[in-house]
Design an enzyme around this catalytic site. Structure first.
Site, PDB file in Angstrom:
ATOM      1  N   LEU A  48       0.816  -1.221   0.000  1.00 47.59           N
ATOM      2  CA  LEU A  48       0.000   0.000   0.000  1.00 47.59           C
ATOM      3  C   LEU A  48       0.850   1.273   0.000  1.00 47.59           C
ATOM      4  O   LEU A  48       1.951   1.311   0.539  1.00 47.59           O
ATOM      5  CB  LEU A  48      -0.925   0.000   1.222  1.00 47.59           C
ATOM      6  CG  LEU A  48      -1.865  -1.199   1.328  1.00 47.59           C
ATOM      7  CD1 LEU A  48      -2.765  -1.068   2.567  1.00 47.59           C
ATOM      8  CD2 LEU A  48      -2.729  -1.357   0.079  1.00 47.59           C
ATOM      9  N   HIS A  55      -3.411   4.248  -2.455  1.00 42.87           N
ATOM     10  CA  HIS A  55      -4.430   3.413  -1.791  1.00 42.87           C
ATOM     11  C   HIS A  55      -5.091   4.189  -0.659  1.00 42.87           C
ATOM     12  O   HIS A  55      -6.301   4.086  -0.437  1.00 42.87           O
ATOM     13  CB  HIS A  55      -3.791   2.149  -1.215  1.00 42.87           C
ATOM     14  CG  HIS A  55      -3.237   1.225  -2.250  1.00 42.87           C
ATOM     15  ND1 HIS A  55      -1.891   1.012  -2.420  1.00 42.87           N
ATOM     16  CD2 HIS A  55      -3.849   0.450  -3.178  1.00 42.87           C
ATOM     17  CE1 HIS A  55      -1.699   0.153  -3.402  1.00 42.87           C
ATOM     18  NE2 HIS A  55      -2.869  -0.219  -3.877  1.00 42.87           N
ATOM     19  N   GLN A  91      -4.805 -12.633 -12.485  1.00 46.55           N
ATOM     20  CA  GLN A  91      -4.693 -11.441 -13.327  1.00 46.55           C
ATOM     21  C   GLN A  91      -3.269 -11.175 -13.803  1.00 46.55           C
ATOM     22  O   GLN A  91      -3.016 -10.189 -14.488  1.00 46.55           O
ATOM     23  CB  GLN A  91      -5.284 -10.223 -12.634  1.00 46.55           C
ATOM     24  CG  GLN A  91      -4.476  -9.661 -11.465  1.00 46.55           C
ATOM     25  CD  GLN A  91      -5.236  -8.557 -10.760  1.00 46.55           C
ATOM     26  OE1 GLN A  91      -6.177  -8.799 -10.010  1.00 46.55           O
ATOM     27  NE2 GLN A  91      -4.830  -7.313 -10.968  1.00 46.55           N
TER      28      GLN A  91
HETATM   29  O1  PAF Z   1      -6.186  -2.618  -8.838  1.00 44.08           O
HETATM   30  C1  PAF Z   1      -5.840  -3.612  -8.161  1.00 44.08           C
HETATM   31  O2  PAF Z   1      -5.079  -3.514  -7.176  1.00 44.08           O
HETATM   32  C2  PAF Z   1      -6.367  -4.988  -8.550  1.00 44.08           C
HETATM   33  O3  PAF Z   1      -6.444  -5.116  -9.926  1.00 44.08           O
HETATM   34  C3  PAF Z   1      -7.686  -5.347  -7.874  1.00 44.08           C
HETATM   35  C4  PAF Z   1      -8.801  -4.420  -8.300  1.00 44.08           C
HETATM   36  C5  PAF Z   1      -7.521  -5.296  -6.364  1.00 44.08           C
HETATM   37  C6  PAF Z   1      -8.085  -6.772  -8.258  1.00 44.08           C
HETATM   38  O4  PAF Z   1      -7.125  -7.697  -7.875  1.00 44.08           O
END
Ligand code: PAF
EC number: 6.3.2.1
Length: 282
Positions: free
Chosen positions: A33, A37, A61
């Site tokens: 973070l 964030h 992802q």
């Molecule tokens: O933006 C991110 O940190 C990620 O793509 C998310 C939205 C937490 C999904 O894993």
């Protein structure tokens, strides 16, 4: 701050919060973070009563296993940061909790994912859509907060929410930048001090492009961006696109679009970064 690893415990707690009339705000993250964030959390705190932040490094992802392995994992520091910032709930599930089995569903966002990040990171938005849908089910927030830096992700999530009728309001929070303009990202901590300094050129170049977007023909604008970034030895541009800020379709005539987004992705050394500027109604 309440900390939950399981969906069952999280749901039980949030059920009680909802019963006592609280509005739930959700900030999904992959940890590591930073101020960006925290600005999402602040936005959540402004309009909701109970803020939930999730930390889960989502394997589906990542289209590149090295990128996944190198993704910074700093749970203890993140937890302290959230606690100090007044977050109410941290949800930090393990992989088994989110993906108890392989699953068969494939998400395809059609034209929304055929350009930019979707084109350069095949399967990326399937993974984002999948995990965001799972997290929305587990948290059932009234509002969810995402950063503008991942503009295409925001549009994809908005589509997911519409297509699957999630009852959640989305808010896009502006990009937070370091002093020299570099968009804040968890990946920045993998840059050397010199690379970090050079990476400031990404935003500087976007700003110069934004200043001339209504005056230069698009091919010339593209050449200008390419030339300016090629002057920085550690930067390798992957794409620069001028798109409609809402549909993310490339624009043919910048004077016709209601709002533009100038988006780029580039490697700085071995670290891939993205950035964009939005130009709302002229
Ligand atoms: O933006 C991110 O940190 C990620 O793509 C998310 C939205 C937490 C999904 O894993």
């Amino acid at each position: 701050m309440e900390v939950f690893q399981t969906s069952a415990a999280l749901k039980k707690y949030l059920f009680q919060q909802r019963c006592s009339g609280k509005i739930i705000g959700f900030v999904p993250t992959m940890g590591a973070l930073h101020e960006g964030h925290l600005s999402l959390l602040e936005a959540a705190q402004r309009t909701t009563d109970c803020t939930v932040c999730s930390i889960f490094v989502n394997p589906t992802q990542f289209n590149n296993s090295t990128d996944l392995a190198k993704y910074p994992r700093t749970l203890e520091a993140d937890r302290a940061l959230l606690e100090a910032a007044g977050c109410d709930v941290l949800f930090c599930p393990d992989e088994q909790e989110i993906y108890p089995d392989q699953g068969l569903l494939r998400l395809d966002f059609g034209p929304l994912e055929q350009r930019m990040e979707g084109a350069y990171r095949p399967g990326h938005f399937h993974g984002v859509g999948l995990v965001v849908a799972k997290l929305l089910h587990k948290v059932s927030p009234d509002k969810a907060f995402f950063g503008q830096k991942d503009l295409q992700q925001f549009r994809i999530v908005a589509q997911l929410v519409r297509d699957l009728s999630f009852d959640v309001q989305l808010e896009m929070v502006p990009i937070q930048r370091e002093a020299h303009g570099l968009a804040m990202s968890s990946r920045n901590r993998r840059l050397t001090p010199e690379q970090r300094h050079e990476a400031g050129q990404l935003y500087a170049t976007l700003q110069r492009a934004a200043a001339r977007v209504f005056e230069l023909p698009l091919p010339q604008l593209h050449r200008m961006v390419e030339e300016q970034l090629s002057a920085s030895p550690s930067i390798r541009l992957e794409y620069f696109e001028v798109v409609d800020a809402h549909t993310l379709e490339p624009v043919q005539d910048v004077h016709q679009a209601e709002a533009l987004a100038l988006c780029l992705a580039a490697y700085v050394g071995e670290v891939r970064l993205i950035d964009n500027v939005l130009m709302e109604e002229k």
